[in-house]
Design a protein around this motif. Sequence first.
Motif, mmCIF file in Angstrom:
data_model
loop_
_atom_site.group_PDB
_atom_site.id
_atom_site.type_symbol
_atom_site.label_atom_id
_atom_site.label_comp_id
_atom_site.label_asym_id
_atom_site.label_seq_id
_atom_site.Cartn_x
_atom_site.Cartn_y
_atom_site.Cartn_z
ATOM 1 N N LYS A 42 0.839 -1.211 0.000
ATOM 2 C CA LYS A 42 0.000 0.000 0.000
ATOM 3 C C LYS A 42 0.866 1.250 0.000
ATOM 4 N N VAL A 46 0.923 4.303 -2.660
ATOM 5 C CA VAL A 46 0.792 5.730 -2.299
ATOM 6 C C VAL A 46 1.944 6.532 -2.877
ATOM 7 N N ALA A 51 -2.813 4.670 -5.206
ATOM 8 C CA ALA A 51 -3.702 4.130 -4.182
ATOM 9 C C ALA A 51 -5.024 4.908 -4.186
ATOM 10 N N GLU A 53 -7.089 5.234 -1.731
ATOM 11 C CA GLU A 53 -7.191 5.977 -0.484
ATOM 12 C C GLU A 53 -6.451 7.311 -0.552
ATOM 13 N N TYR A 54 -5.485 7.420 -1.442
ATOM 14 C CA TYR A 54 -4.723 8.654 -1.629
ATOM 15 C C TYR A 54 -5.302 9.531 -2.733
#
Length: 275
Positions: A42, A46, A51, A53-54
Amino acid sequence: MDDEDCERRRMECLDEMSNLEKQFTDLKDQLYKERLSQVDAKLQEVIAGKAPEYLEPLATLQENMQIRTKVAGIYRELCLESVKNKYECEIQASRQHCESEKLLLYDTVQSELEEKIRRLEEDRHSIDITSELWNDELQSRKKRKDPFSPDKKKPVVVSGPYIVYMLQDLDILEDWTTIRKAMATLGPHRVKTEPPVKLEKHLHSARSEEGRLYYDGEWYIRGQTICIDKKDECPTSAIITTINHDEVWFKRPDGSKSKLYISQLQKGKYSIKHS
């Protein structure tokens, strides 16, 4: 169960517990390694910028940044426009104030000159002296004879008693003027009454009483809004700030201050009314 069975049973349980602990330790190590590998993967995503989530928060931040940048640009343009308008207003107010002060100064000088002319007219009417004497004396003083000229005034021979005056004729006329002025101030029973001098009539009634202004039947006080009108100019609105004995100060909507003389209101050069 005898002792041997119990001991055997206990040993089996201990062996089973050891196996379970070993299996638990192995599973824990394996789980730790898997979680660590997932976190490393992960982190690499990033760092590479892939990612989810980023990317999602980054997109939100970029959108907020664009909105705030646009708002800041609009606010900057509005501030620049406001500063420009304020600058132009200050220039216009300064020019109007300068023009107003020039007009007031011109009216003041004109009023002073008219007052001096009126006083000279009063002096001319109150003193009975012919201008021929003054002209003769001035001409006699202007005449300059050449010192090298052979023409010399012959001495005048006077017989009998006589009086010698040491004063010049112009000095005598000045003394006579002073005496006539002093006699005129003593009262009408001492001197001959002269015809009254025609004074300038006021078109409007205006006066100042106890910090208030009376003008054409209406009273004006400090803080009231008035409309000032002058010939060949557009009426302007102003607020009275100070009322003195012979002048009225007011403030225009642009913040500039000016004044009006009560004599100007009396002569009709300016007119005011309640706004």
